[in-house]
Design an enzyme around this catalytic site. Sequence first.
Site, PDB file in Angstrom:
ATOM      1  N   SER A 193      41.020  43.872  29.878  1.00  0.00           N
ATOM      2  CA  SER A 193      40.550  43.877  31.262  1.00  0.00           C
ATOM      3  C   SER A 193      40.439  42.438  31.729  1.00  0.00           C
ATOM      4  O   SER A 193      39.812  41.606  31.091  1.00  0.00           O
ATOM      5  CB  SER A 193      39.261  44.675  31.367  1.00  0.00           C
ATOM      6  OG  SER A 193      38.164  43.855  31.335  1.00  0.00           O
ATOM      7  N   GLY A 195      39.356  41.381  34.798  1.00  0.00           N
ATOM      8  CA  GLY A 195      38.507  41.268  35.986  1.00  0.00           C
ATOM      9  C   GLY A 195      39.308  41.522  37.245  1.00  0.00           C
ATOM     10  O   GLY A 195      40.015  42.532  37.342  1.00  0.00           O
ATOM     11  N   GLY A 198      43.029  42.730  37.160  1.00  0.00           N
ATOM     12  CA  GLY A 198      43.442  44.070  36.746  1.00  0.00           C
ATOM     13  C   GLY A 198      43.472  44.282  35.246  1.00  0.00           C
ATOM     14  O   GLY A 198      42.662  43.720  34.504  1.00  0.00           O
ATOM     15  N   GLY A 224      33.553  48.321  34.012  1.00  0.00           N
ATOM     16  CA  GLY A 224      34.253  48.525  32.737  1.00  0.00           C
ATOM     17  C   GLY A 224      34.052  49.946  32.228  1.00  0.00           C
ATOM     18  O   GLY A 224      34.956  50.534  31.625  1.00  0.00           O
ATOM     19  N   ASP A 225      32.870  50.521  32.476  1.00  0.00           N
ATOM     20  CA  ASP A 225      32.607  51.896  32.032  1.00  0.00           C
ATOM     21  C   ASP A 225      33.465  52.890  32.834  1.00  0.00           C
ATOM     22  O   ASP A 225      33.965  53.875  32.287  1.00  0.00           O
ATOM     23  CB  ASP A 225      31.117  52.227  32.185  1.00  0.00           C
ATOM     24  CG  ASP A 225      30.236  51.248  31.410  1.00  0.00           C
ATOM     25  OD1 ASP A 225      30.713  50.713  30.395  1.00  0.00           O
ATOM     26  OD2 ASP A 225      29.097  51.021  31.831  1.00  0.00           O
TER      27      ASP A 225
END
Length: 278
Positions: A193, A195, A198, A224-225
């Site tokens: 990831s 941020g 993408g 993130g979850d």
Amino acid sequence: MILTVTLNPAIDVTYRVASIVLGEAHRVSDVDTRAGGKGVNVANVLTQLGEPVTMTGLGGTGFPLMQDFFPIGGACRRTLVVTDGIDGTGFWEPGPQVTAAEWSGFLDHYTALLTWSEARVVVLSGSLPPGLPEVAYARLIDIAHAHGARSILDTSGAPLRLGLVAEPDLIKPNAREMGDVVGASRRTTIVASKGPDGLEATTADGVFVVRPPRPIAGNPTGAGDACVAALARGLRDGTAWPALLADAVALSAAAVAAPVAGTFDHDLYLQIRTEINP
Ligand SMILES: O=P(O)(O)OC[C@H]1O[C@](O)(CO)[C@@H](O)[C@H]1O
């Protein structure tokens, strides 16, 4: 069915302030208090998407969402996020001390859940509370695989490095965690990831990158979850990588736009999903 495991759940407190200045006192305009922790947030997002999900983990005293959580004697931790609506700053308590007997009781409980629940994907998310062995996730991944379930591991540091030994099907490191995944098996898909830039998936079928169409401001806690929720659904359904990553990017962005972790802006999710259209 997707099973989420939260070994260190939390009471998530979110404070809204006009702006954050270190060393100053702040007036809080809004307070949100809810049951959280990474796997709980993943399950909440999946529920909002209409997907069948079961939550388990170690439920300390004061944790309100017991359901399939295994009770332990220590007190559930709190986490605090302070947001000005543009960004968020988090403070994570370490969590309760877990005894060897509680960990062993949880292993039996988790094995029984996997036996009767027919979970196809197990999501293992978040930090480990004090007292748990650093190989805890490796153990849980081995048990999931022995029951025919696929596994997603979203953690950091030693629990991530040692968890990799059990070859989880998918991991989702951020830039800070990339150093921990150097020894990952080729069988493990890495969804990095990045941020606002993408997601980049390194998979058995090649490398895929999907970027969000525009920057989204808000509270990134829990984005993130939401990403992991989309990845779990895609892994369960065998979705092709470009579409799966587009879904995960859109859901993460829609989570940034929502005020608290574990929720997302549904209209924005559909809109960004259409804008990416892989
Ligand atoms: O388990 P940790 O890595 O300590 O992270 C916990 C925190 O992460 C969040 O799930 C956001 O991702 C918060 O809800 C908070 O509980």
